[in-house]
Design a protein around this motif. Structure first.
Motif, PDB file in Angstrom:
ATOM      1  N   SER A   2       8.938 -37.971 -53.893  1.00  0.00           N
ATOM      2  CA  SER A   2       7.945 -38.758 -53.185  1.00  0.00           C
ATOM      3  C   SER A   2       6.534 -38.321 -53.530  1.00  0.00           C
ATOM      4  CB  SER A   2       8.178 -38.617 -51.678  1.00  0.00           C
ATOM      5  OG  SER A   2       7.105 -39.177 -50.969  1.00  0.00           O
ATOM      6  N   ASP A   3       5.640 -39.313 -53.696  1.00  0.00           N
ATOM      7  CA  ASP A   3       4.230 -39.012 -53.891  1.00  0.00           C
ATOM      8  C   ASP A   3       3.574 -38.574 -52.580  1.00  0.00           C
ATOM      9  OD1 ASP A   3       3.907 -41.784 -56.160  1.00  0.00           O
ATOM     10  OD2 ASP A   3       4.340 -39.698 -56.591  1.00  0.00           O
ATOM     11  N   GLN A   4       4.266 -38.741 -51.463  1.00  0.00           N
ATOM     12  CA  GLN A   4       3.738 -38.406 -50.148  1.00  0.00           C
ATOM     13  C   GLN A   4       4.074 -36.974 -49.743  1.00  0.00           C
ATOM     14  OE1 GLN A   4       1.797 -40.702 -48.579  1.00  0.00           O
ATOM     15  NE2 GLN A   4       2.114 -41.831 -50.461  1.00  0.00           N
ATOM     16  N   ARG A   5       4.609 -36.186 -50.646  1.00  0.00           N
ATOM     17  CA  ARG A   5       5.080 -34.846 -50.301  1.00  0.00           C
ATOM     18  C   ARG A   5       3.955 -33.944 -49.833  1.00  0.00           C
ATOM     19  NH1 ARG A   5       8.133 -31.894 -54.969  1.00  0.00           N
ATOM     20  NH2 ARG A   5       6.992 -33.475 -56.042  1.00  0.00           N
ATOM     21  N   LYS A   6       4.124 -33.384 -48.645  1.00  0.00           N
ATOM     22  CA  LYS A   6       3.244 -32.320 -48.173  1.00  0.00           C
ATOM     23  C   LYS A   6       4.071 -31.441 -47.249  1.00  0.00           C
ATOM     24  CE  LYS A   6       1.222 -34.939 -44.356  1.00  0.00           C
ATOM     25  NZ  LYS A   6       0.016 -35.412 -43.713  1.00  0.00           N
ATOM     26  N   TYR A   7       3.816 -30.161 -47.343  1.00  0.00           N
ATOM     27  CA  TYR A   7       4.558 -29.183 -46.555  1.00  0.00           C
ATOM     28  C   TYR A   7       3.615 -28.492 -45.582  1.00  0.00           C
ATOM     29  CZ  TYR A   7       8.039 -29.633 -50.281  1.00  0.00           C
ATOM     30  OH  TYR A   7       8.961 -30.110 -51.177  1.00  0.00           O
ATOM     31  N   ALA A   8       4.150 -28.100 -44.447  1.00  0.00           N
ATOM     32  CA  ALA A   8       3.368 -27.321 -43.483  1.00  0.00           C
ATOM     33  C   ALA A   8       2.964 -26.001 -44.139  1.00  0.00           C
ATOM     34  CB  ALA A   8       4.186 -27.082 -42.221  1.00  0.00           C
ATOM     35  N   GLN A   9       1.704 -25.633 -43.976  1.00  0.00           N
ATOM     36  CA  GLN A   9       1.184 -24.377 -44.522  1.00  0.00           C
ATOM     37  C   GLN A   9       1.056 -23.301 -43.448  1.00  0.00           C
ATOM     38  OE1 GLN A   9       0.524 -24.021 -47.954  1.00  0.00           O
ATOM     39  NE2 GLN A   9       1.602 -25.966 -47.950  1.00  0.00           N
ATOM     40  N   SER A  10       1.058 -23.738 -42.178  1.00  0.00           N
ATOM     41  CA  SER A  10       0.984 -22.801 -41.055  1.00  0.00           C
ATOM     42  C   SER A  10       1.626 -23.482 -39.848  1.00  0.00           C
ATOM     43  CB  SER A  10      -0.468 -22.434 -40.734  1.00  0.00           C
ATOM     44  OG  SER A  10      -1.123 -23.525 -40.106  1.00  0.00           O
ATOM     45  N   THR A  11       1.841 -22.725 -38.784  1.00  0.00           N
ATOM     46  CA  THR A  11       2.431 -23.317 -37.578  1.00  0.00           C
ATOM     47  C   THR A  11       1.527 -24.394 -36.999  1.00  0.00           C
ATOM     48  OG1 THR A  11       1.523 -21.524 -36.242  1.00  0.00           O
ATOM     49  CG2 THR A  11       3.806 -21.289 -36.976  1.00  0.00           C
ATOM     50  N   ASP A  12       0.224 -24.316 -37.260  1.00  0.00           N
ATOM     51  CA  ASP A  12      -0.703 -25.345 -36.781  1.00  0.00           C
ATOM     52  C   ASP A  12      -0.438 -26.700 -37.435  1.00  0.00           C
ATOM     53  OD1 ASP A  12      -1.986 -23.483 -35.168  1.00  0.00           O
ATOM     54  OD2 ASP A  12      -3.534 -23.054 -36.668  1.00  0.00           O
ATOM     55  N   ASP A  13       0.175 -26.709 -38.610  1.00  0.00           N
ATOM     56  CA  ASP A  13       0.477 -27.962 -39.316  1.00  0.00           C
ATOM     57  C   ASP A  13       1.713 -28.664 -38.767  1.00  0.00           C
ATOM     58  OD1 ASP A  13      -1.644 -27.432 -41.036  1.00  0.00           O
ATOM     59  OD2 ASP A  13      -0.346 -26.592 -42.605  1.00  0.00           O
ATOM     60  N   LEU A  14       2.568 -27.927 -38.076  1.00  0.00           N
ATOM     61  CA  LEU A  14       3.811 -28.512 -37.571  1.00  0.00           C
ATOM     62  C   LEU A  14       3.516 -29.459 -36.414  1.00  0.00           C
ATOM     63  CD1 LEU A  14       6.057 -25.327 -37.616  1.00  0.00           C
ATOM     64  CD2 LEU A  14       6.049 -27.211 -39.270  1.00  0.00           C
ATOM     65  N   PRO A  15       4.271 -30.557 -36.301  1.00  0.00           N
ATOM     66  CA  PRO A  15       4.034 -31.484 -35.189  1.00  0.00           C
ATOM     67  C   PRO A  15       4.366 -30.826 -33.849  1.00  0.00           C
ATOM     68  CG  PRO A  15       5.968 -32.145 -36.447  1.00  0.00           C
ATOM     69  CD  PRO A  15       5.348 -30.997 -37.176  1.00  0.00           C
ATOM     70  N   ALA A  16       3.648 -31.242 -32.816  1.00  0.00           N
ATOM     71  CA  ALA A  16       3.902 -30.738 -31.470  1.00  0.00           C
ATOM     72  C   ALA A  16       5.256 -31.240 -30.986  1.00  0.00           C
ATOM     73  CB  ALA A  16       2.803 -31.211 -30.526  1.00  0.00           C
ATOM     74  N   LEU A  17       5.957 -30.418 -30.202  1.00  0.00           N
ATOM     75  CA  LEU A  17       7.268 -30.795 -29.683  1.00  0.00           C
ATOM     76  C   LEU A  17       7.190 -32.107 -28.903  1.00  0.00           C
ATOM     77  CD1 LEU A  17      10.268 -30.186 -29.359  1.00  0.00           C
ATOM     78  CD2 LEU A  17       9.680 -28.801 -27.341  1.00  0.00           C
ATOM     79  N   ASP A  18       6.139 -32.305 -28.121  1.00  0.00           N
ATOM     80  CA  ASP A  18       6.001 -33.557 -27.366  1.00  0.00           C
ATOM     81  C   ASP A  18       5.932 -34.773 -28.294  1.00  0.00           C
ATOM     82  OD1 ASP A  18       6.154 -32.375 -24.878  1.00  0.00           O
ATOM     83  OD2 ASP A  18       3.977 -32.296 -24.574  1.00  0.00           O
ATOM     84  N   ASP A  19       5.267 -34.619 -29.439  1.00  0.00           N
ATOM     85  CA  ASP A  19       5.209 -35.714 -30.415  1.00  0.00           C
ATOM     86  C   ASP A  19       6.596 -36.012 -30.976  1.00  0.00           C
ATOM     87  OD1 ASP A  19       2.475 -35.913 -30.058  1.00  0.00           O
ATOM     88  OD2 ASP A  19       1.990 -34.758 -31.861  1.00  0.00           O
ATOM     89  N   ILE A  20       7.325 -34.952 -31.307  1.00  0.00           N
ATOM     90  CA  ILE A  20       8.675 -35.127 -31.852  1.00  0.00           C
ATOM     91  C   ILE A  20       9.580 -35.799 -30.813  1.00  0.00           C
ATOM     92  CG2 ILE A  20      10.731 -33.927 -32.706  1.00  0.00           C
ATOM     93  CD1 ILE A  20       8.781 -31.750 -33.782  1.00  0.00           C
ATOM     94  N   LEU A  21       9.500 -35.342 -29.574  1.00  0.00           N
ATOM     95  CA  LEU A  21      10.366 -35.880 -28.518  1.00  0.00           C
ATOM     96  C   LEU A  21      10.012 -37.309 -28.127  1.00  0.00           C
ATOM     97  CD1 LEU A  21      10.660 -32.725 -26.227  1.00  0.00           C
ATOM     98  CD2 LEU A  21      12.370 -33.615 -27.838  1.00  0.00           C
ATOM     99  N   SER A  22       8.811 -37.767 -28.502  1.00  0.00           N
ATOM    100  CA  SER A  22       8.403 -39.139 -28.179  1.00  0.00           C
ATOM    101  C   SER A  22       9.010 -40.168 -29.136  1.00  0.00           C
ATOM    102  CB  SER A  22       6.879 -39.265 -28.194  1.00  0.00           C
ATOM    103  OG  SER A  22       6.383 -39.232 -29.527  1.00  0.00           O
ATOM    104  N   MET A  23       9.679 -39.681 -30.181  1.00  0.00           N
ATOM    105  CA  MET A  23      10.297 -40.553 -31.189  1.00  0.00           C
ATOM    106  C   MET A  23      11.801 -40.332 -31.219  1.00  0.00           C
ATOM    107  SD  MET A  23       7.847 -39.873 -34.469  1.00  0.00           S
ATOM    108  CE  MET A  23       7.416 -38.183 -34.130  1.00  0.00           C
ATOM    109  N   THR A  24      12.504 -41.307 -31.768  1.00  0.00           N
ATOM    110  CA  THR A  24      13.906 -41.050 -32.082  1.00  0.00           C
ATOM    111  C   THR A  24      13.934 -40.102 -33.278  1.00  0.00           C
ATOM    112  OG1 THR A  24      14.131 -42.860 -33.681  1.00  0.00           O
ATOM    113  CG2 THR A  24      14.559 -43.391 -31.335  1.00  0.00           C
ATOM    114  N   GLY A  25      15.055 -39.456 -33.487  1.00  0.00           N
ATOM    115  CA  GLY A  25      15.198 -38.593 -34.653  1.00  0.00           C
ATOM    116  C   GLY A  25      15.033 -39.359 -35.953  1.00  0.00           C
ATOM    117  N   LEU A  26      15.502 -40.613 -35.977  1.00  0.00           N
ATOM    118  CA  LEU A  26      15.348 -41.452 -37.168  1.00  0.00           C
ATOM    119  C   LEU A  26      13.865 -41.708 -37.445  1.00  0.00           C
ATOM    120  CD1 LEU A  26      16.482 -43.196 -39.450  1.00  0.00           C
ATOM    121  CD2 LEU A  26      16.718 -45.070 -37.797  1.00  0.00           C
TER     122      LEU A  26
END
Length: 163
Positions: A2-26
């Motif tokens: 993918s041309d969209q590839r980007k990886y977290a560089q620090s814990t600050d880059d990871l999505p917040a748990l509330d953001d993750i839980l607001s979506m389906t896993g898909l």
């Protein structure tokens, strides 16, 4: 990949748990694949990225490099295990409802043959069951160019309602 590839560089880059839980896993897995959320640092370390996400199926594409070799000059078994755990567990994640998350309970890997360094492979995870509390999936690592089978795996994940 993918041309969209980007990886977290620090814990600050990871999505917040509330953001993750607001979506389906898909929805979450599609957002990672499309580059809206960064991939986990393990993907950068091990050289793989999600290239296909659908309900009950995830494919990671990767190429083992010198950095993942063991002392006898072949791809370390941990590379196979990490890539298979990722594709199988993320396939289960596509079945996780909003407000829930998952984690691997156990997984098994069968290495069939060594992957030559520099060979692009696909790790394909397919869900066979996803209920309220557990998910079961199988996986394969195959050569992208020739479809050659390098390893298989199976996993059981726990699905946990958080909200």
């Amino acid at each position: 990949m993918s041309d969209q590839r980007k990886y977290a560089q620090s814990t600050d880059d990871l999505p917040a748990l509330d953001d993750i839980l607001s979506m389906t896993g898909l929805e979450f897995m599609q957002a990672v694949k499309e580059g809206h959320y960064p991939g986990p640092p393990i993907g950068k370390t091990m050289g793989f990225w999600p290239t296909h996400v659908e309900d009950g199926k995830v494919i990671f594409t990767g190429t083992p490099t010198f950095d993942v070799m063991n002392p006898v000059g072949t791809v370390h078994g941990g590379w196979y295990g990490t890539v298979l755990d990722s594709c199988m567990a993320c396939a289960i994640q596509t079945k996780v409802p909003k407000g829930s998350t998952y984690t691997t309970l156990e997984y098994k890997v069968n290495i069939i043959r060594p992957i030559p360094i520099g060979t692009e492979v696909e790790a394909i995870g397919i869900v066979h069951h996803a209920g309220r509390s557990t998910g079961i999936a199988d996986g394969e690592i195959r050569g992208k160019a020739d479809g050659r089978l390098y390893a298989t795996g199976s996993t059981t994940c726990i699905i946990m309602k958080i909200k």
